[in-house]
Design a protein around this motif. Structure first.
Motif, PDB file in Angstrom:
ATOM      1  N   ALA A  28       0.835  -1.198   0.000  1.00  0.00           N
ATOM      2  CA  ALA A  28       0.000   0.000   0.000  1.00  0.00           C
ATOM      3  C   ALA A  28       0.876   1.258   0.000  1.00  0.00           C
ATOM      4  O   ALA A  28       0.604   2.219  -0.725  1.00  0.00           O
ATOM      5  CB  ALA A  28      -0.930  -0.003   1.208  1.00  0.00           C
ATOM      6  N   LEU A  29       1.936   1.240   0.786  1.00  0.00           N
ATOM      7  CA  LEU A  29       2.844   2.387   0.817  1.00  0.00           C
ATOM      8  C   LEU A  29       3.540   2.598  -0.517  1.00  0.00           C
ATOM      9  O   LEU A  29       3.733   3.727  -0.950  1.00  0.00           O
ATOM     10  CB  LEU A  29       3.884   2.212   1.920  1.00  0.00           C
ATOM     11  CG  LEU A  29       3.392   2.528   3.314  1.00  0.00           C
ATOM     12  CD1 LEU A  29       4.477   2.237   4.322  1.00  0.00           C
ATOM     13  CD2 LEU A  29       2.940   3.956   3.417  1.00  0.00           C
ATOM     14  N   ARG A  33       3.269   5.941  -2.679  1.00  0.00           N
ATOM     15  CA  ARG A  33       4.503   6.621  -3.086  1.00  0.00           C
ATOM     16  C   ARG A  33       4.530   6.836  -4.599  1.00  0.00           C
ATOM     17  O   ARG A  33       4.874   7.917  -5.079  1.00  0.00           O
ATOM     18  CB  ARG A  33       5.720   5.814  -2.647  1.00  0.00           C
ATOM     19  CG  ARG A  33       7.022   6.537  -2.851  1.00  0.00           C
ATOM     20  CD  ARG A  33       8.228   5.734  -2.390  1.00  0.00           C
ATOM     21  NE  ARG A  33       8.135   5.329  -1.005  1.00  0.00           N
ATOM     22  CZ  ARG A  33       8.024   4.066  -0.592  1.00  0.00           C
ATOM     23  NH1 ARG A  33       8.004   3.083  -1.454  1.00  0.00           N
ATOM     24  NH2 ARG A  33       7.955   3.776   0.681  1.00  0.00           N
ATOM     25  N   THR A  34       4.132   5.816  -5.357  1.00  0.00           N
ATOM     26  CA  THR A  34       4.094   5.932  -6.815  1.00  0.00           C
ATOM     27  C   THR A  34       3.140   7.029  -7.257  1.00  0.00           C
ATOM     28  O   THR A  34       3.458   7.822  -8.152  1.00  0.00           O
ATOM     29  CB  THR A  34       3.668   4.584  -7.439  1.00  0.00           C
ATOM     30  OG1 THR A  34       4.582   3.576  -7.016  1.00  0.00           O
ATOM     31  CG2 THR A  34       3.634   4.656  -8.933  1.00  0.00           C
ATOM     32  N   LYS A  35       1.985   7.098  -6.638  1.00  0.00           N
ATOM     33  CA  LYS A  35       0.987   8.108  -7.009  1.00  0.00           C
ATOM     34  C   LYS A  35       1.441   9.521  -6.628  1.00  0.00           C
ATOM     35  O   LYS A  35       1.207  10.480  -7.373  1.00  0.00           O
ATOM     36  CB  LYS A  35      -0.364   7.797  -6.350  1.00  0.00           C
ATOM     37  CG  LYS A  35      -1.044   6.586  -6.939  1.00  0.00           C
ATOM     38  CD  LYS A  35      -1.397   6.841  -8.380  1.00  0.00           C
ATOM     39  CE  LYS A  35      -2.324   5.781  -8.916  1.00  0.00           C
ATOM     40  NZ  LYS A  35      -2.928   6.174 -10.190  1.00  0.00           N
ATOM     41  N   VAL A  36       2.100   9.663  -5.488  1.00  0.00           N
ATOM     42  CA  VAL A  36       2.599  10.974  -5.073  1.00  0.00           C
ATOM     43  C   VAL A  36       3.681  11.448  -6.035  1.00  0.00           C
ATOM     44  O   VAL A  36       3.696  12.600  -6.463  1.00  0.00           O
ATOM     45  CB  VAL A  36       3.114  10.928  -3.620  1.00  0.00           C
ATOM     46  CG1 VAL A  36       3.899  12.173  -3.265  1.00  0.00           C
ATOM     47  CG2 VAL A  36       1.951  10.746  -2.655  1.00  0.00           C
ATOM     48  N   VAL A  37       4.584  10.547  -6.399  1.00  0.00           N
ATOM     49  CA  VAL A  37       5.642  10.890  -7.353  1.00  0.00           C
ATOM     50  C   VAL A  37       5.037  11.290  -8.691  1.00  0.00           C
ATOM     51  O   VAL A  37       5.448  12.272  -9.310  1.00  0.00           O
ATOM     52  CB  VAL A  37       6.630   9.711  -7.519  1.00  0.00           C
ATOM     53  CG1 VAL A  37       7.543   9.924  -8.708  1.00  0.00           C
ATOM     54  CG2 VAL A  37       7.444   9.538  -6.257  1.00  0.00           C
ATOM     55  N   GLU A  90      -7.841   3.342  -3.453  1.00  0.00           N
ATOM     56  CA  GLU A  90      -8.698   4.516  -3.611  1.00  0.00           C
ATOM     57  C   GLU A  90      -8.086   5.735  -2.931  1.00  0.00           C
ATOM     58  O   GLU A  90      -8.155   6.852  -3.457  1.00  0.00           O
ATOM     59  CB  GLU A  90     -10.082   4.240  -3.011  1.00  0.00           C
ATOM     60  CG  GLU A  90     -10.888   3.211  -3.771  1.00  0.00           C
ATOM     61  CD  GLU A  90     -12.167   2.832  -3.042  1.00  0.00           C
ATOM     62  OE1 GLU A  90     -12.401   3.326  -1.917  1.00  0.00           O
ATOM     63  OE2 GLU A  90     -12.933   2.038  -3.593  1.00  0.00           O
ATOM     64  N   LEU A  91      -7.445   5.518  -1.778  1.00  0.00           N
ATOM     65  CA  LEU A  91      -6.797   6.614  -1.069  1.00  0.00           C
ATOM     66  C   LEU A  91      -5.666   7.202  -1.903  1.00  0.00           C
ATOM     67  O   LEU A  91      -5.548   8.425  -2.031  1.00  0.00           O
ATOM     68  CB  LEU A  91      -6.255   6.123   0.275  1.00  0.00           C
ATOM     69  CG  LEU A  91      -5.479   7.163   1.070  1.00  0.00           C
ATOM     70  CD1 LEU A  91      -6.426   8.198   1.651  1.00  0.00           C
ATOM     71  CD2 LEU A  91      -4.673   6.497   2.160  1.00  0.00           C
ATOM     72  N   ALA A  92      -4.833   6.357  -2.469  1.00  0.00           N
ATOM     73  CA  ALA A  92      -3.709   6.841  -3.285  1.00  0.00           C
ATOM     74  C   ALA A  92      -4.209   7.595  -4.509  1.00  0.00           C
ATOM     75  O   ALA A  92      -3.654   8.644  -4.868  1.00  0.00           O
ATOM     76  CB  ALA A  92      -2.834   5.666  -3.706  1.00  0.00           C
ATOM     77  N   ASP A  97      -5.098  12.868  -7.182  1.00  0.00           N
ATOM     78  CA  ASP A  97      -6.004  13.846  -7.788  1.00  0.00           C
ATOM     79  C   ASP A  97      -5.957  15.188  -7.049  1.00  0.00           C
ATOM     80  O   ASP A  97      -5.888  16.249  -7.673  1.00  0.00           O
ATOM     81  CB  ASP A  97      -7.437  13.331  -7.804  1.00  0.00           C
ATOM     82  CG  ASP A  97      -7.646  12.205  -8.793  1.00  0.00           C
ATOM     83  OD1 ASP A  97      -6.796  12.033  -9.691  1.00  0.00           O
ATOM     84  OD2 ASP A  97      -8.663  11.487  -8.664  1.00  0.00           O
ATOM     85  N   ARG A  98      -5.988  15.134  -5.727  1.00  0.00           N
ATOM     86  CA  ARG A  98      -5.986  16.377  -4.959  1.00  0.00           C
ATOM     87  C   ARG A  98      -4.646  17.099  -5.062  1.00  0.00           C
ATOM     88  O   ARG A  98      -4.613  18.329  -5.162  1.00  0.00           O
ATOM     89  CB  ARG A  98      -6.343  16.090  -3.509  1.00  0.00           C
ATOM     90  CG  ARG A  98      -7.805  15.720  -3.377  1.00  0.00           C
ATOM     91  CD  ARG A  98      -8.251  15.578  -1.975  1.00  0.00           C
ATOM     92  NE  ARG A  98      -9.676  15.278  -1.955  1.00  0.00           N
ATOM     93  CZ  ARG A  98     -10.344  14.971  -0.873  1.00  0.00           C
ATOM     94  NH1 ARG A  98      -9.735  14.945   0.294  1.00  0.00           N
ATOM     95  NH2 ARG A  98     -11.623  14.705  -0.942  1.00  0.00           N
ATOM     96  N   LEU A  99      -3.552  16.360  -5.033  1.00  0.00           N
ATOM     97  CA  LEU A  99      -2.239  16.985  -5.203  1.00  0.00           C
ATOM     98  C   LEU A  99      -2.116  17.637  -6.576  1.00  0.00           C
ATOM     99  O   LEU A  99      -1.627  18.759  -6.701  1.00  0.00           O
ATOM    100  CB  LEU A  99      -1.124  15.957  -5.018  1.00  0.00           C
ATOM    101  CG  LEU A  99      -0.723  15.642  -3.593  1.00  0.00           C
ATOM    102  CD1 LEU A  99       0.248  14.471  -3.571  1.00  0.00           C
ATOM    103  CD2 LEU A  99      -0.110  16.845  -2.920  1.00  0.00           C
ATOM    104  N   ARG A 100      -2.559  16.932  -7.595  1.00  0.00           N
ATOM    105  CA  ARG A 100      -2.472  17.469  -8.953  1.00  0.00           C
ATOM    106  C   ARG A 100      -3.348  18.716  -9.103  1.00  0.00           C
ATOM    107  O   ARG A 100      -2.942  19.692  -9.736  1.00  0.00           O
ATOM    108  CB  ARG A 100      -2.892  16.388  -9.950  1.00  0.00           C
ATOM    109  CG  ARG A 100      -2.466  16.721 -11.356  1.00  0.00           C
ATOM    110  CD  ARG A 100      -2.625  15.555 -12.272  1.00  0.00           C
ATOM    111  NE  ARG A 100      -1.404  14.759 -12.259  1.00  0.00           N
ATOM    112  CZ  ARG A 100      -1.334  13.500 -12.583  1.00  0.00           C
ATOM    113  NH1 ARG A 100      -2.415  12.854 -12.950  1.00  0.00           N
ATOM    114  NH2 ARG A 100      -0.202  12.854 -12.578  1.00  0.00           N
TER     115      ARG A 100
END
Length: 132
Positions: A28-29, A33-37, A90-92, A97-100
Motif C-alpha cells: 500500500a505504501l 509513493r508511486t501516485k505521489v511521485v 482509492e486513497l492513493a 487527484d488532490r495533489l495534482r
C-alpha cells in the motif's frame, strides 16, 4: 504504534517522505509513493520537500479506515492535502487527484503573476514603438 519512516524516493528531484502510521502494509505504501511521485513530477517546479502520512484505523467498523495527510512545500508555497477512503488504492488515487489539482492551481497562479509582472506597452513595456 510508532510511525515508520519509509524514506525518500531517490530517483526524483524532490524529497517527499512517505510515512506509515498503524497497520499499513508495504504494498500500500509503495502504491501511495508511486501516485505521489506521479502527481509531483511536472517540469518547471521549484524545489519540492515535504511529508505524506498514511494511516489505517484499527477499528473495523470505520467506514473509511484509510486516511492520508500531506504537507508539501513547493518553492515558497505550502500545499496541504487530506484524504480518507475505504481502501489503500482509492486513497492513493484520491491523494494524487488532490495533489495534482492543488499544483495546477499553484502553477496557474505563478503563470498569472509572471504574465502580469511585465508592464503593458502604454506604460513602457515591450511592444511600444518609440517615435521621435
Amino acid at each position: 504504534m510508532t510511525p515508520r519512516d519509509i524514506g525518500t524516493e531517490a530517483a526524483t528531484a524532490f524529497a517527499v517522505r512517505v510515512r506509515a502510521e498503524g497497520d499499513v502494509d508495504e504494498a500500500a505504501l509503495a502504491y501511495v509513493r508511486t501516485k505521489v511521485v506521479a502527481a509531483l513530477e511536472r517540469p518547471g517546479l521549484p524545489a519540492v520537500d515535504g511529508e505524506v502520512r498514511v494511516a489505517k484505523a484499527a477499528a473495523h467498523h470505520v467506514e473509511q479506515p484509510w486516511s492520508a495527510g500531506a504537507e508539501i512545500r513547493v518553492g515558497g508555497e505550502l500545499l496541504v492535502v487530506h484524504a480518507s477512503e475505504a481502501s489503500a488504492k482509492e486513497l492513493a488515487d484520491r491523494l494524487q487527484d488532490r495533489l495534482r489539482t492543488r499544483l495546477d492551481r499553484l502553477a496557474d497562479r505563478w503563470e498569472t503573476a509572471r504574465r502580469t509582472a511585465t508592464p503593458p506597452p502604454w506604460r513602457g513595456g515591450p511592444g511600444q514603438e518609440r517615435q521621435g
